[in-house]
Design a protein around this motif. Structure first.
Motif, short mmCIF file in Angstrom:
data_model
loop_
_atom_site.label_atom_id
_atom_site.label_comp_id
_atom_site.label_asym_id
_atom_site.label_seq_id
_atom_site.Cartn_x
_atom_site.Cartn_y
_atom_site.Cartn_z
N LEU A 14 3.23 2.79 -2.47
CA LEU A 14 3.64 2.56 -3.85
C LEU A 14 5.09 2.95 -4.02
N MET B 167 -3.73 4.11 0.88
CA MET B 167 -2.50 3.94 0.09
C MET B 167 -1.67 5.22 0.18
N ASP C 38 -10.52 6.65 -4.09
CA ASP C 38 -10.43 5.77 -5.26
C ASP C 38 -11.84 5.33 -5.68
N TRP D 140 -3.45 -1.63 -4.57
CA TRP D 140 -2.88 -0.89 -5.70
C TRP D 140 -1.64 -1.57 -6.28
N GLU D 141 -1.02 -2.45 -5.51
CA GLU D 141 0.18 -3.14 -6.06
C GLU D 141 -0.01 -4.64 -6.01
N ARG E 85 0.85 -1.21 0.00
CA ARG E 85 0.00 0.00 0.00
C ARG E 85 0.88 1.25 0.00
N CYS F 34 -7.15 11.75 -1.66
CA CYS F 34 -8.05 11.41 -2.78
C CYS F 34 -8.86 10.18 -2.40
N TYR G 144 3.20 14.49 0.60
CA TYR G 144 2.64 13.28 -0.01
C TYR G 144 1.12 13.34 -0.18
N THR G 145 0.65 12.45 -1.07
CA THR G 145 -0.79 12.28 -1.32
C THR G 145 -1.23 10.92 -0.79
N LEU H 247 0.76 7.36 -2.00
CA LEU H 247 1.18 7.45 -3.41
C LEU H 247 2.60 8.04 -3.51
N ALA I 59 -4.34 8.04 -0.80
CA ALA I 59 -5.58 7.63 -1.47
C ALA I 59 -6.35 6.70 -0.53
#
Ligand code: XMP
Length: 548
Positions: free
Chosen positions: A421, A473, A536, A547-548, A419, A534, A491-492, A475, A494
């Protein structure tokens, strides 16, 4: 989940050699799978009616033991007219046991027992209106004379097999259902197992109860009783090792085994350094009440060292998977004289690995990490291999396991490692843990009146329980913001929240705007290093949950 991280895909032969039938005591219905997308649903419908059933590929029929009360033939993507159409020899079944053919199953019987299947008369895809022409037929007891059914066939039965008569028709298809006289053989062209056949569950129940004479006594309590008994016989005084993860499957497996063999069960819970905030301590703590013999292993540093410089998702998964096996093996070796490795494998894993279509193609490596049992020369015991996920939860509840453990969202074996990335670092882990904690505790504290994700017939009282899985997550992007009067470059995060039944498909959840506003605000205010949040809004497929 650690247990499923070490779960490995047995080959078809291995599963069949190991357990030709999963239960030999419980009355059951045998479902022969010809490869339809919805065969699992036949099983689901029967289990909902407390009737035990097993799905086996059409070409691997198990021994027909007396507990098998009836057989169902599933649908198929093939046409009976294809040269390579799936074929099953029914000589030990038809006329000897109650039999129900569904879609391809009904065409198969027409084709091979004196009828005719035609490719060009009437195709039907989607909803159709069924009219019952023989209301005395036990298959239709209590079913409305006309009802909606779901059709999906390109071929049509033009002539019925010998001794058969029509029991229901649709506007376009006369032979929509038939019975063969002189034997308990029934066939339906439509799919009673799918939701759109409004009275399908009643028809399947009628077959099981009225035709096969099943009692419908497959309940969590009866499962616990028979499983504990058979585990006692199977394991005797042997020692068993089990990898606990805090997840539902491994916890329920452990409690069942503990009931059967007590202190001969040794559980290992590995802290891979990638767990959520306080998770290692909280989970260990919650196991205390259950009387389990648990060894907690703190191996975080080793995992983080192995992840330095690794950015590719698959390589990260492999690094975490192999390190887990190393650590687990080292700890397991300290338990002298262990003969068995227990796994929390559940029924969808078993069906998928022996299905007519074979295991589905590899998208992520978690389904394929393994090798541990062979390496350590241990035999495998899988007490939940006949249960669907919701049944595991019901059994867990009947075993008295706390709601906090039974209702936990699924969590991947590689944990926060997949989580974050890109490359994992202590600092990124700190940020993600804090943000995740705000999101998850926010879900737990937000009151709502929605159906529960774990128990569809019950209501949840908070968002966490209404959601199948949620996570956060980090990003690998920084962006510009303004905090106070200063420019920030941080950082962002999600957020992801999905509804699903088995993780194979999933829809994103329409979280309340007020909730999202609060969580976003809390994360940006409380978590140092984040200036943007954000949500998802992708479903699976085409996206995946992680996500991965
Ligand atoms: P995906 O990302 O494939 O996830 O849509 C489907 C479900 O599987 C979980 N998941 C894992 N579980 N080991 C596990 O035990 C893993 O390596 C792993 N990867 C994904 C995921 O959290 C979701 O519930």
């Amino acid at each position: 989940m650690i247990a499923s991280l070490i779960k490995f895909r047995q080959t078809k032969d291995k599963i069949l050699n190991f357990a030709p039938k999963l239960s030999s005591m419980q009355e059951s219905i045998l479902i022969l799978d010809f490869g339809s997308q919805v065969t699992q649903l036949i099983g689901r419908r029967l289990r909902e009616l407390n009737v035990y059933c097993e799905i086996h590929p059409y070409n691997k029929i198990p021994e027909l033991t007396p507990d098998i009360k009836g057989v169902i033939l599933s649908g198929s993507p093939s046409s009976v007219r294809d040269e390579k159409a799936p074929f099953v020899d029914l000589s030990n079944i038809k006329g000897k046991l109650p039999l129900l053919g569904i879609c391809y199953g009904s065409q198969f019987m027409a084709h091979h027992f004196g009828g005719e299947v035609n490719g060009s008369i009437a195709r039907e895809y989607g909803r159709a209106n069924l009219t019952i022409t023989d209301e005395s037929c036990p298959l239709f007891a209590g079913v409305s004379k006309t009802s909606q059914v779901w059709m999906s066939h390109g071929d049509t039965i033009a002539r019925l097999p010998e001794r058969a008569r029509v029991i229901a028709s649709t506007e376009d298809v006369e032979n929509a259902a038939y019975k063969i006289d002189g034997e308990e053989t029934y066939a339906v062209q439509f799919h009673p197992e799918v939701f759109h056949t409004t009275e399908g569950s009643k028809m399947i129940g009628n077959f099981a109860m009225n035709v096969c004479g099943c009692k419908g006594d497959w309940t969590p309590d009866s499962f616990i009783e028979t499983t504990v008994e058979s585990l006692k016989k199977q394991l005797g005084d042997d020692k068993v090792i089990l990898g606990l993860s805090g997840g539902v499957d491994s916890t329920v497996a452990a409690v069942l085994l503990n009931k059967a063999i007590g202190s001969n069960l040794h559980c290992i819970f590995v802290d891979n350094g990638l767990l959520r905030k306080n998770e290692f301590e909280d989970v260990l703590d919650s196991y205390k009440d259950l009387g389990l013999n648990v060894i907690g292993v703190n191996a975080g540093k080793l995992f983080l060292d192995k992840l330095v410089g690794v950015t590719d998702p698959e390589l990260k998964r492999k690094a975490i998977g192999t390190t887990f096996i190393e650590v687990f093996e080292m700890e397991a070796k300290k338990i002298k004289g262990a003969d068995w490795l227990a796994q929390g494998t559940i029924y969808p894993d078993v069906i998928e690995s022996v299905s007519v279509n074979g295991p589905s193609c590899k998208i992520k490596s978690h389904h394929n990490v393994g090798g541990l049992p062979e390496k350590m020369n241990l035999k495998i015991v899988e007490p939940l291999r006949s249960l669907f996920k919701d049944e595991v939860r019901r059994v867990g509840r009947a075993l008295g396991i706390k709601k906090e453990l039974i209702g936990r969202h699924p969590f991947p074996g590689p944990s926060l490692g997949i989580r974050i990335l890109g490359e994992v670092s202590e600092e990124k882990l700190r940020i993600l843990r804090d943000a995740d904690d705000v999101f998850i505790s926010g879900l737990r504290n937000w009151k709502c009146e929605l159906p529960s994700a774990s128990y569809p017939n019950e209501m949840a009282d908070n968002l966490y329980d209404a959601i199948w899985q949620a996570g956060t997550m980090l990003l690998p992007v920084k962006s510009v913001g303004v905090m106070g009067d200063e420019r920030s470059y941080e950082y962002t995060i999600a957020l992801r929240a999905v509804i699903s039944t088995d993780g194979m498909t999933a829809d994103w959840v329409h979280l309340p705007y007020e909730f999202m506003a609060k969580v976003s605000n809390d994360i940006i205010n409380k978590v140092k290093g984040v200036n943007r949040v954000c949500y998802d809004i992708s479903s699976k497929p085409p996206a995946t949950i992680e996500w991965e």
